[in-house]
Design a protein around this motif. Structure first.
Motif, PDB file in Angstrom:
ATOM      1  N   THR A 210     -24.817  47.003 -24.103  1.00  7.93           N
ATOM      2  CA  THR A 210     -24.253  46.664 -22.798  1.00  7.93           C
ATOM      3  C   THR A 210     -22.770  47.014 -22.785  1.00  7.93           C
ATOM      4  OG1 THR A 210     -25.801  44.794 -22.664  1.00  7.93           O
ATOM      5  CG2 THR A 210     -23.971  44.842 -21.092  1.00  7.93           C
ATOM      6  N   ARG A 211     -22.375  47.835 -21.829  1.00 12.73           N
ATOM      7  CA  ARG A 211     -20.960  48.223 -21.736  1.00 12.73           C
ATOM      8  C   ARG A 211     -20.182  47.120 -21.030  1.00 12.73           C
ATOM      9  NH1 ARG A 211     -25.369  51.454 -22.561  1.00 12.73           N
ATOM     10  NH2 ARG A 211     -24.716  53.428 -23.510  1.00 12.73           N
ATOM     11  N   LEU A 212     -18.953  46.896 -21.477  1.00 17.23           N
ATOM     12  CA  LEU A 212     -18.066  45.932 -20.852  1.00 17.23           C
ATOM     13  C   LEU A 212     -16.909  46.664 -20.194  1.00 17.23           C
ATOM     14  CD1 LEU A 212     -17.625  42.889 -23.289  1.00 17.23           C
ATOM     15  CD2 LEU A 212     -18.892  42.974 -21.138  1.00 17.23           C
ATOM     16  N   LEU A 213     -16.719  46.417 -18.901  1.00 15.35           N
ATOM     17  CA  LEU A 213     -15.618  46.998 -18.149  1.00 15.35           C
ATOM     18  C   LEU A 213     -14.691  45.890 -17.680  1.00 15.35           C
ATOM     19  CD1 LEU A 213     -17.590  49.528 -15.863  1.00 15.35           C
ATOM     20  CD2 LEU A 213     -16.975  49.749 -18.272  1.00 15.35           C
ATOM     21  N   LEU A 214     -13.477  46.264 -17.322  1.00 20.70           N
ATOM     22  CA  LEU A 214     -12.492  45.327 -16.816  1.00 20.70           C
ATOM     23  C   LEU A 214     -11.994  45.819 -15.471  1.00 20.70           C
ATOM     24  CD1 LEU A 214     -10.522  42.883 -17.240  1.00 20.70           C
ATOM     25  CD2 LEU A 214      -8.944  44.528 -18.298  1.00 20.70           C
ATOM     26  N   LYS A 215     -12.047  44.952 -14.448  1.00 22.16           N
ATOM     27  CA  LYS A 215     -11.572  45.313 -13.108  1.00 22.16           C
ATOM     28  C   LYS A 215     -10.220  44.663 -12.862  1.00 22.16           C
ATOM     29  CE  LYS A 215     -13.161  45.793  -8.331  1.00 22.16           C
ATOM     30  NZ  LYS A 215     -14.335  45.663  -7.441  1.00 22.16           N
TER      31      LYS A 215
END
Length: 360
Positions: A210-215
């Motif tokens: 699962t990729r983790l992104l930051l907004k």
């Protein structure tokens, strides 16, 4: 058929309260038969986060908040969709009215406040689509009354890892008091460390990745961008989403009365600010992590500029309100025209090539 009907339906939808009109579109999509868009031109394919996106045009978080119709939305031709924001416990969000159209500006102001059915119900809906094709991500937010917002994000990551291709840690909504404080360096470092740890444990159990992104917000000083990007890279975040809505009100808005409403501004007036911040982030991270460009994408020209600023992928939402679902194939067609004009076979050479210029 959907595209042809929108010019007729738009005046009717726009006579309704914006939130009621939105709920009607979700119900209509849920009741509609599945759509199968034509395969995308291979030149639009994008490799990012270890995933292959059929095209770079995505739907931003906030449209399908409760994770109800992701496959119907993919059927409109999006390369990916982001659901949510999802909070650990159900919450109603802020009192109505909480969303306002500014048609003269091609903009929307919202102060939803992360109204969510909660993790348990959204998780059940995502479990139902397990194994289906299409790239789906989920935006994550903390509960308004939470005593430990960092723990909220860890709970969400643990609960949704393996059920979405990527999870976006949203610490940039302007509509939950104190949430943007988590963009501070010390808070963010702890938050990302906890989120990565929760993701790694859940993925090990599920055998998933699962990729983790930051907004992030567009209303950040350059010193804050330095700290945020350095922290994200140090903690191994897979990508950044730039940007959320803005609390600023650019000069020249046509609908000055509504412009005074509290909340986040999205749409065309956000384009210049969000694109500048996107380019500034690109200059800081280089090619270390992919970026998703959001804010004012309502044409192929706008999407192309986001890519030149450093985005591997783009997302839209407000443009869909005014232009309808035909906007998605229009953008893809326009991107292909630009590629043909330059004799390019992919978007990769375009990514970030004007970052230094657009950062100014």
């Amino acid at each position: 058929m959907i595209r042809g009907a929108f010019p007729v339906l738009r005046p009717l939808l726009h006579r309704l309260d914006p939130e009621a009109a939105h709920a009607l579109t979700i119900r209509s999509l849920a009741a509609a038969p599945p759509l199968r868009p034509a395969p995308d031109d291979p030149r639009l394919s994008v490799e990012a986060f270890g995933l292959t996106f059929p095209n770079p045009v995505g739907l931003a978080a906030g449209y399908d908040k409760q994770c109800e119709v992701p496959d119907r939305l993919l059927g409109l031709g999006f390369g990916f969709v982001e659901l949510g924001g999802v909070t650990p416990r159900p919450q109603p969000g802020n009192p109505r009215p909480r969303v306002f159209r500014l048609p003269g500006d091609g903009a929307v102001i919202n102060r939803f406040g992360l109204n969510s059915d909660g993790l348990a119900r959204c998780r059940v809906r995502l479990e139902r689509r397990r194994g289906r094709p299409g790239i789906v991500g989920v935006n994550l937010g903390a509960n308004k009354e939470s005593a430990d917002r960092i723990a909220d994000y860890a709970t969400l990551v643990a609960g949704l890892a393996g059920l979405a291709a990527f999870l976006t840690i949203n610490v940039s909504s302007p509509n939950t008091a104190g949430l943007r404080d988590l963009q501070g360096e010390a808070f963010l470092d702890t938050l990302l460390a906890r989120a990565v740890e929760a993701r790694d444990r859940a993925d090990e159990v599920r055998g998933s990745r699962t990729r983790l992104l930051l907004k992030i917000a567009p209303d950040l000083a350059e010193a804050a961008l330095d700290a945020i990007t350095a922290t994200a890279l140090a903690r191994g975040i897979d990508g950044l989403v730039v940007s959320n809505t803005t609390i600023a009100r650019p000069e020249g808005l046509a609908q000055t009365r509504l412009a005074g409403e509290a909340g986040g501004l999205s749409g065309r007036p956000l384009f210049a600010l969000s694109t500048r911040v996107l380019a500034q982030v690109r200059l800081r991270v280089g090619e270390a992590v992919p970026l998703i460009g959001v804010g004012g994408v309502d044409s192929a020209a706008a999407a192309w500029t986001k890519i030149e600023a450093g985005a591997s992928l783009v997302q839209l939402y407000t443009g869909l309100i005014y232009e309808g679902p035909g906007l998605v194939p229009d953008i893809k067609r326009g991107l292909l025209d630009r590629l043909s004009a330059e004799g390019l076979t992919s978007l990769a050479p375009v990514v970030g090539r004007r970052a230094a210029e657009l950062a100014r």
